[in-house]
Design a protein around this motif. Structure first.
Motif, PDB file in Angstrom:
ATOM      1  N   ASP A  57       0.816  -1.211   0.000  1.00 24.01           N
ATOM      2  CA  ASP A  57       0.000   0.000   0.000  1.00 24.01           C
ATOM      3  C   ASP A  57       0.852   1.264   0.000  1.00 24.01           C
ATOM      4  N   SER A  58       1.913   1.273   0.813  1.00 22.14           N
ATOM      5  CA  SER A  58       2.768   2.465   0.885  1.00 22.14           C
ATOM      6  C   SER A  58       3.829   2.492  -0.211  1.00 22.14           C
ATOM      7  N   ARG A  59       4.079   1.330  -0.816  1.00 18.42           N
ATOM      8  CA  ARG A  59       5.052   1.208  -1.902  1.00 18.42           C
ATOM      9  C   ARG A  59       6.463   1.637  -1.486  1.00 18.42           C
ATOM     10  N   ASP A  60       6.802   1.382  -0.254  1.00 17.62           N
ATOM     11  CA  ASP A  60       8.175   1.678   0.192  1.00 17.62           C
ATOM     12  C   ASP A  60       8.774   0.468   0.901  1.00 17.62           C
ATOM     13  N   SER A  61       8.567  -0.696   0.299  1.00 14.40           N
ATOM     14  CA  SER A  61       9.080  -1.934   0.882  1.00 14.40           C
ATOM     15  C   SER A  61      10.600  -1.925   0.928  1.00 14.40           C
ATOM     16  N   ALA A  62      11.146  -2.639   1.903  1.00 14.94           N
ATOM     17  CA  ALA A  62      12.597  -2.820   2.024  1.00 14.94           C
ATOM     18  C   ALA A  62      12.865  -4.311   1.844  1.00 14.94           C
ATOM     19  N   ILE A  63      13.031  -4.718   0.585  1.00 15.16           N
ATOM     20  CA  ILE A  63      13.197  -6.134   0.258  1.00 15.16           C
ATOM     21  C   ILE A  63      14.453  -6.676   0.943  1.00 15.16           C
ATOM     22  N   PHE A  64      14.491  -7.989   1.100  1.00 13.43           N
ATOM     23  CA  PHE A  64      15.531  -8.709   1.851  1.00 13.43           C
ATOM     24  C   PHE A  64      16.874  -7.983   1.859  1.00 13.43           C
ATOM     25  N   HIS A  65      17.338  -7.622   3.060  1.00 12.69           N
ATOM     26  CA  HIS A  65      18.560  -6.829   3.181  1.00 12.69           C
ATOM     27  C   HIS A  65      19.304  -7.178   4.458  1.00 12.69           C
ATOM     28  N   ALA A  66      20.562  -6.811   4.495  1.00 12.13           N
ATOM     29  CA  ALA A  66      21.436  -7.163   5.627  1.00 12.13           C
ATOM     30  C   ALA A  66      22.130  -5.936   6.203  1.00 12.13           C
ATOM     31  N   ILE A  67      21.444  -4.798   6.175  1.00 10.94           N
ATOM     32  CA  ILE A  67      21.957  -3.573   6.785  1.00 10.94           C
ATOM     33  C   ILE A  67      20.842  -2.919   7.580  1.00 10.94           C
ATOM     34  N   ALA A  68      21.199  -2.017   8.493  1.00 13.40           N
ATOM     35  CA  ALA A  68      20.201  -1.236   9.219  1.00 13.40           C
ATOM     36  C   ALA A  68      19.916   0.023   8.413  1.00 13.40           C
ATOM     37  N   THR A  69      18.673   0.245   8.070  1.00 18.16           N
ATOM     38  CA  THR A  69      18.307   1.413   7.281  1.00 18.16           C
ATOM     39  C   THR A  69      17.607   2.449   8.160  1.00 18.16           C
ATOM     40  N   ASP A  70      17.361   3.609   7.580  1.00 20.21           N
ATOM     41  CA  ASP A  70      16.639   4.671   8.282  1.00 20.21           C
ATOM     42  C   ASP A  70      15.153   4.665   7.940  1.00 20.21           C
ATOM     43  N   ARG A  71      14.703   3.629   7.255  1.00 20.41           N
ATOM     44  CA  ARG A  71      13.280   3.536   6.925  1.00 20.41           C
ATOM     45  C   ARG A  71      12.458   3.462   8.205  1.00 20.41           C
ATOM     46  N   VAL A  72      11.357   4.179   8.242  1.00 18.93           N
ATOM     47  CA  VAL A  72      10.481   4.212   9.413  1.00 18.93           C
ATOM     48  C   VAL A  72       9.371   3.172   9.242  1.00 18.93           C
ATOM     49  N   PHE A  73       9.158   2.392  10.279  1.00 12.15           N
ATOM     50  CA  PHE A  73       8.088   1.392  10.248  1.00 12.15           C
ATOM     51  C   PHE A  73       6.735   2.081  10.261  1.00 12.15           C
ATOM     52  N   ARG A  74       5.755   1.456   9.597  1.00  9.78           N
ATOM     53  CA  ARG A  74       4.426   2.038   9.520  1.00  9.78           C
ATOM     54  C   ARG A  74       3.380   0.930   9.475  1.00  9.78           C
ATOM     55  N   CYS A  76      13.111 -26.859   9.018  1.00 10.60           N
ATOM     56  CA  CYS A  76      12.026 -26.833   8.032  1.00 10.60           C
ATOM     57  C   CYS A  76      11.757 -25.380   7.657  1.00 10.60           C
ATOM     58  N   GLU A  77      11.942 -25.051   6.371  1.00  4.99           N
ATOM     59  CA  GLU A  77      11.907 -23.647   5.960  1.00  4.99           C
ATOM     60  C   GLU A  77      11.320 -23.466   4.556  1.00  4.99           C
ATOM     61  N   PRO A  78      10.018 -23.719   4.396  1.00  6.96           N
ATOM     62  CA  PRO A  78       9.395 -23.375   3.111  1.00  6.96           C
ATOM     63  C   PRO A  78       9.127 -21.876   3.079  1.00  6.96           C
ATOM     64  N   ILE A  79       9.604 -21.179   2.066  1.00  4.10           N
ATOM     65  CA  ILE A  79       9.468 -19.725   1.982  1.00  4.10           C
ATOM     66  C   ILE A  79       8.518 -19.364   0.843  1.00  4.10           C
ATOM     67  N   PHE A  80       7.623 -18.432   1.121  1.00  6.02           N
ATOM     68  CA  PHE A  80       6.696 -17.931   0.107  1.00  6.02           C
ATOM     69  C   PHE A  80       6.833 -16.411   0.073  1.00  6.02           C
ATOM     70  N   ALA A  81       7.380 -15.894  -1.007  1.00  2.00           N
ATOM     71  CA  ALA A  81       7.631 -14.458  -1.109  1.00  2.00           C
ATOM     72  C   ALA A  81       6.760 -13.848  -2.195  1.00  2.00           C
ATOM     73  N   ASN A  82       6.101 -12.746  -1.859  1.00  2.00           N
ATOM     74  CA  ASN A  82       5.274 -12.020  -2.814  1.00  2.00           C
ATOM     75  C   ASN A  82       5.157 -10.577  -2.346  1.00  2.00           C
ATOM     76  N   GLU A  83       4.304  -9.794  -2.973  1.00  2.00           N
ATOM     77  CA  GLU A  83       4.218  -8.384  -2.620  1.00  2.00           C
ATOM     78  C   GLU A  83       3.762  -8.167  -1.183  1.00  2.00           C
ATOM     79  N   TRP A  84       3.087  -9.159  -0.608  1.00  2.00           N
ATOM     80  CA  TRP A  84       2.542  -9.002   0.741  1.00  2.00           C
ATOM     81  C   TRP A  84       3.553  -9.290   1.827  1.00  2.00           C
ATOM     82  N   GLY A  85       4.623 -10.016   1.483  1.00  2.00           N
ATOM     83  CA  GLY A  85       5.614 -10.306   2.511  1.00  2.00           C
ATOM     84  C   GLY A  85       6.525 -11.453   2.144  1.00  2.00           C
ATOM     85  N   TRP A  86       7.522 -11.666   3.005  1.00  2.00           N
ATOM     86  CA  TRP A  86       8.452 -12.786   2.907  1.00  2.00           C
ATOM     87  C   TRP A  86       8.022 -13.739   4.010  1.00  2.00           C
ATOM     88  N   PHE A  87       7.206 -14.727   3.646  1.00  2.00           N
ATOM     89  CA  PHE A  87       6.598 -15.603   4.640  1.00  2.00           C
ATOM     90  C   PHE A  87       7.526 -16.782   4.900  1.00  2.00           C
TER      91      PHE A  87
END
Length: 216
Positions: A50-67, A177-188
């Protein structure tokens, strides 16, 4: 334990950097005098269509604000003990989750439960894979043909939950056990770890909750 602190620490309006700092502070206060270590940075995924400011899988600390509307995934717990990783992944949602988020979370949870149900001595890694694939079909997903959906203790021991890995499980082995389902809604990514016993398996920690934890 540190995953359980997330709903108390993560609030809309704080940055990812501040969130990591508070996690580390809480962990040190609780476990600082023991043989544990904690790395809050790394292996996060935040998606908000909805906000279109996703932070896709990353390994750094960003300044993005949670909402509100963020689906937050933590891949790896960040915790080690004596050099061994607690490779336990979890997912949260800020605010009331939409039906799509609940749907994909539930699929991930059901698949992990199906995998757990077949882990015992004499079963092959490929059999654990098949249990997940069958559950996915039962839930209406396309047939899973390939892809690694689990491993040994932090990728050790030759254990790979993959259709071409026919390693036979024995007591004392650890299966993630780690089945992953990734889409626009999340990294499940709900990852539970089990030790093979003489008669079946036992979890090494509390299992993933049946419904996605909601952060008010």
């Amino acid at each position: 334990w540190i995953h359980d602190q997330t709903p108390h620490i993560l609030k809309p309006g704080i940055s990812e950097r501040e969130f990591h700092y508070r996690l580390a502070e809480a962990f040190t206060a609780h476990y600082g005098n023991r043989a544990y270590a904690y790395t809050p940075v790394g292996a996060w995924d935040i998606r908000n269509p909805d906000s279109r400011d996703s932070a896709i899988f990353h390994a750094i600390a960003t300044d993005r604000v949670f909402r509100s509307g963020d689906t937050v995934s933590r891949c790896l717990s960040g915790v080690t003990y004596g050099g061994y990783w607690g490779d336990v992944d979890r997912v949260w949602h800020i605010g009331r989750p939409p039906a799509a988020v609940e749907y994909w979370y539930r699929i991930a949870w059901e698949c992990v439960r199906a995998m757990e149900a077949v882990i015992r001595p004499g079963v092959r890694c490929s059999d654990v894979y098949i249990a997940c694939a069958r559950m996915e079909q039962r839930l209406g997903l396309p047939l899973r043909l390939t892809g690694r959906i689990g491993h040994g203790l932090f990728n050790t021991g030759g254990i790979s939950v993959h259709p071409d890995c026919h390693l036979v499980l024995e007591p004392g082995m650890i299966v993630s056990c780690e089945p992953i389902f990734a889409n626009e809604w999340g990294w499940f990514d709900l990852e539970d770890q089990f030790v093979v016993t003489e008669t079946g398996c036992e979890p090494l920690h509390r299992r993933a909750p049946e419904t996605i934890p909601v952060i008010a």
